[in-house]
Write a protein that holds these residues in place. Structure first.
Motif, PDB file in Angstrom:
ATOM      1  N   GLU A 117       0.856  -1.188   0.000  1.00 52.00           N
ATOM      2  CA  GLU A 117       0.000   0.000   0.000  1.00 52.00           C
ATOM      3  C   GLU A 117       0.884   1.228   0.000  1.00 52.00           C
ATOM      4  O   GLU A 117       1.836   1.307   0.779  1.00 52.00           O
ATOM      5  N   GLY A 118       0.597   2.167  -0.878  1.00 52.55           N
ATOM      6  CA  GLY A 118       1.378   3.393  -0.849  1.00 52.55           C
ATOM      7  C   GLY A 118       1.281   4.205  -2.117  1.00 52.55           C
ATOM      8  O   GLY A 118       0.590   3.844  -3.063  1.00 52.55           O
ATOM      9  N   ARG A 119       2.026   5.285  -2.103  1.00 55.50           N
ATOM     10  CA  ARG A 119       2.061   6.220  -3.233  1.00 55.50           C
ATOM     11  C   ARG A 119       3.245   5.883  -4.132  1.00 55.50           C
ATOM     12  O   ARG A 119       4.201   6.645  -4.225  1.00 55.50           O
ATOM     13  N   PHE A 120       3.194   4.729  -4.751  1.00 59.94           N
ATOM     14  CA  PHE A 120       4.297   4.357  -5.615  1.00 59.94           C
ATOM     15  C   PHE A 120       3.821   3.598  -6.838  1.00 59.94           C
ATOM     16  O   PHE A 120       2.735   3.059  -6.876  1.00 59.94           O
ATOM     17  N   ASP A 121       4.702   3.605  -7.851  1.00 58.22           N
ATOM     18  CA  ASP A 121       4.392   2.972  -9.126  1.00 58.22           C
ATOM     19  C   ASP A 121       4.914   1.536  -9.152  1.00 58.22           C
ATOM     20  O   ASP A 121       5.431   1.023  -8.164  1.00 58.22           O
ATOM     21  N   LEU A 122       4.808   0.921 -10.319  1.00 62.13           N
ATOM     22  CA  LEU A 122       5.184  -0.473 -10.508  1.00 62.13           C
ATOM     23  C   LEU A 122       6.641  -0.743 -10.129  1.00 62.13           C
ATOM     24  O   LEU A 122       6.932  -1.690  -9.385  1.00 62.13           O
ATOM     25  N   GLU A 123       7.547   0.076 -10.625  1.00 63.16           N
ATOM     26  CA  GLU A 123       8.974  -0.144 -10.338  1.00 63.16           C
ATOM     27  C   GLU A 123       9.263  -0.056  -8.841  1.00 63.16           C
ATOM     28  O   GLU A 123      10.020  -0.851  -8.297  1.00 63.16           O
ATOM     29  N   LYS A 124       8.659   0.914  -8.180  1.00 66.39           N
ATOM     30  CA  LYS A 124       8.894   1.102  -6.750  1.00 66.39           C
ATOM     31  C   LYS A 124       8.334  -0.057  -5.934  1.00 66.39           C
ATOM     32  O   LYS A 124       8.974  -0.514  -4.980  1.00 66.39           O
ATOM     33  N   VAL A 125       7.139  -0.562  -6.293  1.00 68.62           N
ATOM     34  CA  VAL A 125       6.569  -1.662  -5.519  1.00 68.62           C
ATOM     35  C   VAL A 125       7.458  -2.896  -5.618  1.00 68.62           C
ATOM     36  O   VAL A 125       7.685  -3.588  -4.628  1.00 68.62           O
ATOM     37  N   PHE A 126       8.015  -3.160  -6.812  1.00 67.77           N
ATOM     38  CA  PHE A 126       8.907  -4.317  -6.936  1.00 67.77           C
ATOM     39  C   PHE A 126      10.218  -4.084  -6.190  1.00 67.77           C
ATOM     40  O   PHE A 126      10.784  -5.016  -5.625  1.00 67.77           O
ATOM     41  N   ASP A 127      10.696  -2.858  -6.163  1.00 67.77           N
ATOM     42  CA  ASP A 127      11.900  -2.536  -5.392  1.00 67.77           C
ATOM     43  C   ASP A 127      11.656  -2.787  -3.898  1.00 67.77           C
ATOM     44  O   ASP A 127      12.495  -3.368  -3.207  1.00 67.77           O
ATOM     45  N   ILE A 128      10.510  -2.364  -3.417  1.00 66.23           N
ATOM     46  CA  ILE A 128      10.155  -2.594  -2.002  1.00 66.23           C
ATOM     47  C   ILE A 128      10.080  -4.085  -1.717  1.00 66.23           C
ATOM     48  O   ILE A 128      10.620  -4.568  -0.718  1.00 66.23           O
ATOM     49  N   TRP A 129       9.407  -4.828  -2.583  1.00 64.37           N
ATOM     50  CA  TRP A 129       9.288  -6.273  -2.365  1.00 64.37           C
ATOM     51  C   TRP A 129      10.653  -6.967  -2.423  1.00 64.37           C
ATOM     52  O   TRP A 129      10.902  -7.900  -1.670  1.00 64.37           O
TER      53      TRP A 129
END
Length: 169
Positions: A117-129
């Motif tokens: 959950e958050g204010r991020f795009d596809l690239e950022k969500v995969f970076d977080i994961w």
């Protein structure tokens, strides 16, 4: 006989007019109440992640994943549920968890789920994961060959997205 037939037709018209009026009033009431519903993003979200996931898995010597419509539907259901509640969770109403959702969507075999959950795009969500041990392990699990990804925007703040990635055999 003709008079009775005309009265019957008039009564039907009055009922229709009344029902239409009630329906329109109900719609106007719903519009005025300010209910904010989440908006879904489905078509193309999984397809746009193929390259990212392929790169992640290739760096570990693993085969790429392919988009699966059943897994995407399961991901969309969970993203929608989270956006509707305004919170990130692996369970849904009545305590239904990931396993029951997978089974309910006809998905068999090993499966896993990443959520965010958050204010991020596809690239950022995969970076977080990738920087989270459990999420990274799910994406690099050699048993998985398919995936579905979805997000739903929060109805109160469209910059917030509820993401769900479902991986399967």
């Amino acid at each position: 006989m003709t008079l009775a037939k005309n009265e019957n037709q008039q009564a039907k018209l009055n009922r229709r007019t009344l029902l239409r009026g009630v329906g329109l009033a109900a719609l106007a009431g719903l519009a005025a109440c300010g209910t904010v519903l989440p908006t879904g993003e489905r078509a193309g979200v999984s397809a746009s992640a193929v390259g990212t996931l392929t790169g992640i898995r290739a760096s570990a010597g693993l085969a790429p994943l392919v988009v699966d419509p059943q897994l995407e539907l399961a991901a969309l259901q969970q993203a929608s549920y989270m956006a509707g509640r305004g919170r990130m969770t692996h369970t849904t109403g009545w305590g239904k968890g990931f396993a029951s959702r997978v089974k309910g969507n006809g998905i068999t075999g090993a499966a896993a789920e990443n959520i965010a959950e958050g204010r991020f795009d596809l690239e950022k969500v995969f970076d977080i994961w990738m920087h989270s041990e459990g999420h990274r392990r799910n994406m690099l699990d050699p048993r998985f060959a398919r995936f579905g990804l979805a997000y739903v925007r929060d109805g109160r703040d469209s910059a917030i997205r509820y993401w769900c990635l479902v991986l399967g055999k």
